[in-house]
Design a protein around this motif. Structure first.
Motif, PDB file in Angstrom:
ATOM      1  N   SER A 199       1.164  -1.347  -0.148  1.00 15.65           N
ATOM      2  CA  SER A 199      -0.058  -0.117   0.015  1.00 15.65           C
ATOM      3  C   SER A 199       1.206   1.086  -0.033  1.00 15.65           C
ATOM      4  O   SER A 199       0.380   2.516  -0.344  1.00 15.65           O
ATOM      5  CB  SER A 199      -0.929  -0.355   1.107  1.00 15.65           C
ATOM      6  OG  SER A 199      -0.426   0.204   2.402  1.00 15.65           O
ATOM      7  N   LEU A 200       2.428   1.881   0.673  1.00 14.00           N
ATOM      8  CA  LEU A 200       2.547   2.200   0.661  1.00 14.00           C
ATOM      9  C   LEU A 200       4.044   2.293  -0.351  1.00 14.00           C
ATOM     10  O   LEU A 200       4.583   3.542  -0.825  1.00 14.00           O
ATOM     11  CB  LEU A 200       3.253   2.920   1.898  1.00 14.00           C
ATOM     12  CG  LEU A 200       1.914   3.791   2.827  1.00 14.00           C
ATOM     13  CD1 LEU A 200       2.055   3.776   4.151  1.00 14.00           C
ATOM     14  CD2 LEU A 200       1.422   4.733   2.150  1.00 14.00           C
ATOM     15  N   ARG A 215       3.503   1.966  -3.717  1.00 16.76           N
ATOM     16  CA  ARG A 215       3.113   3.120  -4.562  1.00 16.76           C
ATOM     17  C   ARG A 215       3.744   4.376  -4.865  1.00 16.76           C
ATOM     18  O   ARG A 215       4.245   5.294  -5.329  1.00 16.76           O
ATOM     19  CB  ARG A 215       1.923   3.370  -4.287  1.00 16.76           C
ATOM     20  CG  ARG A 215       0.693   2.654  -4.582  1.00 16.76           C
ATOM     21  CD  ARG A 215      -0.615   2.506  -3.822  1.00 16.76           C
ATOM     22  NE  ARG A 215      -0.864   1.440  -3.654  1.00 16.76           N
ATOM     23  CZ  ARG A 215      -2.110   1.723  -4.321  1.00 16.76           C
ATOM     24  NH1 ARG A 215      -2.391   2.477  -5.034  1.00 16.76           N
ATOM     25  NH2 ARG A 215      -2.868   0.101  -4.419  1.00 16.76           N
ATOM     26  N   LEU A 216       4.843   4.507  -3.713  1.00 21.35           N
ATOM     27  CA  LEU A 216       5.542   5.729  -3.788  1.00 21.35           C
ATOM     28  C   LEU A 216       7.113   5.412  -3.682  1.00 21.35           C
ATOM     29  O   LEU A 216       7.630   7.206  -3.990  1.00 21.35           O
ATOM     30  CB  LEU A 216       5.361   6.324  -2.026  1.00 21.35           C
ATOM     31  CG  LEU A 216       4.345   6.806  -1.173  1.00 21.35           C
ATOM     32  CD1 LEU A 216       4.470   7.134  -0.044  1.00 21.35           C
ATOM     33  CD2 LEU A 216       3.703   7.750  -2.558  1.00 21.35           C
TER      34      LEU A 216
END
Lengths: 320, 419
Positions: free
Chosen positions: A109-110, A113-114
């Protein structure tokens, strides 16, 4: 002399825990390039989970995950002392949860994506600071606000060989951490899977060309990190209690250890952890108890000034 | 054909704020090719009326009671006009100026008829807003993460309060007689002390690129907290210091009433906005922007990356220090707990949520941690949980923050209108 030995041994015990958490931090940095500012909370959350799952009372449990809205504060009555068996069962139950939440979910989730390859690492830094706030405040609001006593797996025994007071907890921590670290080193250096993981960390492109499933290896690193923080949470909590705001200090000391030792080496993070633990205890004993944490922090600033790659790290070239 | 005309325009709209001046070459092109249009009197009259309505409506009421719907409608219309009118036309510039003036007038007129509690909130907004403006300079323009704004706020508070009390203090066994300076004189001292300290810790940290400054400033915050908490002879430790506001005035105005003190904070907020605005427009600001976008390239073009970044960090920290001097008088009681890492994280997330590298962003962010947080107090501390979640989601969905998202929305709308 007795006092010195005593302080040093308990410093080594604290240091062993820092070493484990710093290794997790350094592993994520090496393989995924992820700087995790929520690392302290990653240690705090498993500790809380162990306490919630490892007690025999049926009412003690997980707070409502669904009602994020408005002051649904469930007063969980945590027992002050549990059997070590309960604790170990809680630990065993927490590991898969930690691997899923702090490993898989965090990555998918993090981090994925980042963190674009070759991109800036600041967005992830920001998001993990947000994640840290979220975890901290969530435990504070939904679980408990006052520190809860956390029993030690190794009991409360004491030995006095030659006048030096040694607690069973300290010795147990040092032994447990040595085993964990040894197993990790064996896994990375001697097993096929571990070699693949290290190859992916050293050079993802080449590893991919050689047919190593890099993404799966990165995921494996996150899982290992989740296990390491769970162990760290289990071992560190008897000394500081299970508390919602433990993460700020723990996280800072974990990455102080990683930076002092050398970010880009598992070995460096290991030595850094022990160094930080010992220095912290020395400055607590000989300078002032109030300035316990000041020693490692000053050393951190000094290391960044003189040798930013860390005491045991390699200097890295940077591509523009 | 239409494409070629659109390209420079949408590019400018996309870059997206007043600070984003097109570079010199581009501007010359625009003067030659693009007609910046004429002022439309009816548009300006409409916008001025909207602005006046927004600024005047809450005057003399206890809150927004009775006018809240109308007020929101006016604000929305004003925002709508800002979205619809392209910025690089004369009309767009004028609309922007009127909107800015509206904000200033609103903030100036708002205290009339308000209760003390409301004005305490707004005073806090102005002061924390200034801190966030400083952080935004460090992070949004110099591209470095500083995790010490609360520490600098604390240093500013304690410096200013201690120099204002005229008592003796004991540091490490040495007793010093502190002077009793006027409050106004202590603000620049607080700013300078913070700037010097930030240079001291930033110098080693900025030797190499990377998140080092974040680590060093975080360590520094903890050290500052330890010193504030433990140096009993100097700071009275965790008992804190009671700060009285009743013994001074500024330019003959008594600062005791909350309404009057609010203007001191507001003035400081405008001051820090002006400082940042001026820096960003100067060659220094251009250099900072070049460093943020690609530090390697900037340094190869002869920009002294380390010094420029360090100065950006120093000014940002100095603004936090000056805000600390005001904050101590605003809350009238200072203790080390108020300057712990929690507060830093609030500032940090406010900066990010508002929007990095914009002038409006810090104002939005500052209101999130003061006005909005106060409004959400009924949730206990649950709003802090949401805030953490909000920032995470925002970094994934719209990493440019609220102000940045607004600019992107405007660019999108104008692209649709053009084609």
């Amino acid at each position: 002399m007795e006092q010195f030995l005593q302080v040093t041994i308990s410093g080594l015990a604290t240091g062993a825990i820092f070493a484990i958490s710093a290794v997790g931090f350094a592993l994520l940095w090496q393989t995924a390039g992820a700087v995790n500012f929520a690392h302290g909370e990653f240690i705090m959350v498993p500790a809380v989970l162990i306490l919630a799952l490892g007690t025999q009372e049926p009412t003690v449990g997980i707070p409502d995950f669904i009602p994020l809205i408005g002051g649904a504060n469930i007063g969980v009555a945590l027992p002050s002392a549990g059997l070590p068996w309960g604790l170990l069962i809680g630990f065993a139950l927490t590991i898969p949860i930690a691997i899923f939440l702090l490993g898989y979910l965090f990555k998918v989730s993090l981090v994925d994506r980042l963190l674009q390859p070759g991109g800036d690492d600041i967005p992830l830094v920001i998001a993990t600071i947000g994640l840290g706030l979220f975890l901290r405040e969530y435990v504070h609001e939904a679980w408990f606000a006052t520190p809860q006593p956390f029993p030690s797996v190794f009991g409360n025994g004491f030995w006095r060989p030659g006048g030096v007071a040694i607690s069973a907890d300290d010795i147990g921590i040092i032994v447990a951490c040595t085993i964990v670290i040894g197993a990790l080193q064996f896994f990375i250096k001697r097993t096929y899977l571990g070699r693949q993981m290290e190859a992916a960390a050293q050079n993802a492109e080449t590893a991919r060309v050689l047919g190593i499933p890099v993404n799966r290896m990165v995921l494996l690193t996150f899982a290992i990190n989740a296990v390491l923080v769970t162990i760290a949470g289990l071992l560190v909590s008897p000394a500081i209690n299970a508390r919602w705001d433990a993460g700020i200090n723990l996280g800072l000391l974990a990455f102080t250890a990683a930076i002092i030792g050398g970010f880009n080496q598992v070995r460096g993070a290991l030595y850094g952890g022990f160094l930080v633990g010992v220095i912290q205890n020395w400055s607590g004993a000989y300078l002032s108890t109030l300035y316990r944490d000041a020693g490692p922090l000053l050393l951190l600033i000094l290391v960044i000034l003189v040798r930013p790659q860390g005491l045991f790290g390699r200097a890295e070239e940077r591509r523009i | 054909m239409a494409e070629s005309v659109n390209v420079p325009q949408s590019k400018a709209a996309d870059g997206s704020d007043a600070l984003d001046q097109p570079d010199f070459e581009n501007r010359r092109d625009k003067i030659a090719i693009v007609d910046r249009g004429r002022l439309s009197p009816s548009l300006i009259a409409l916008v001025s009326m909207l602005g006046a309505a927004v600024a005047v409506m809450p005057v003399g009421r206890a809150g927004f009671d009775g006018v809240i719907g109308l007020w929101f409608l006016s604000v929305l219309l004003l925002v709508g006009v800002n979205v619809a009118v392209p910025l690089d036309t004369r009309n767009g510039q004028m609309v922007r100026w009127i909107s800015t003036a509206t904000f200033v007038a609103f903030m100036m007129l708002f205290p009339i008829g308000k209760s003390g509690a409301t004005m305490t909130d707004f005073g806090l907004f102005a002061i924390f807003g200034a801190v966030v403006v400083g952080m935004n300079l460090t992070q949004g323009f110099a591209g470095q993460v500083s995790l010490a704004p609360a520490a600098f706020l604390g240093i500013g508070s304690y410096t200013s309060v201690l120099l204002d009390m005229g008592e003796e203090v004991t540091v490490a066994g040495v007793t010093v007689d502190l002077p009793d300076l006027p409050f106004l004189a202590t603000i620049p001292i607080a700013i300078v002390v913070c700037m010097l300290l930030s240079v001291l810790i930033g110098f080693p940290a900025l030797r190499v690129r990377g998140p080092w400054l974040a680590f060093v400033t975080l360590a520094f915050s903890l050290l500052v907290f330890l010193v504030l908490n433990n140096e009993d002879g100097l700071t009275r430790g965790s008992r804190g210091i009671r700060v009285l506001r009743n013994d001074f005035e500024i330019f003959g105005i008594d600062m005791l009433p909350t309404h009057n003190f609010y203007y001191a904070g507001l003035f400081y907020l405008f001051f820090s906005l002006t400082v940042v605005w001026w820096i960003v427009r100067s060659p220094w600001g251009r250099a900072l922007k070049a460093i943020r976008d690609n530090s390697g390239r900037a340094s190869s073009l002869g920009v002294d990356v380390r010094n420029y970044t360090l100065l950006g960090f120093a000014v940002g920290s100095g603004l936090a220090g000056g805000a600390g001097a005001l904050y101590a008088r605003q809350v009238e009681y200072i203790e080390p707990r108020s300057y712990f890492v929690n507060q830093t994280i609030d500032f940090f997330l406010a900066t990010v949520a508002g929007g990095l590298g914009t002038l409006a962003g810090p104002l939005i962010g500052g209101s999130l941690i003061t006005l909005v947080a106060d409004y959400l107090r009924f949730t206990g501390d649950w709003y802090r949980v949401w805030f953490g979640l909000f920032v995470m989601v925002m970094m994934v969905v719209a990493p440019e923050g609220l102000a940045g998202s607004f600019n992107r929305f405007r660019a999108w709308v104008q692209k649709r209108v053009d084609s």
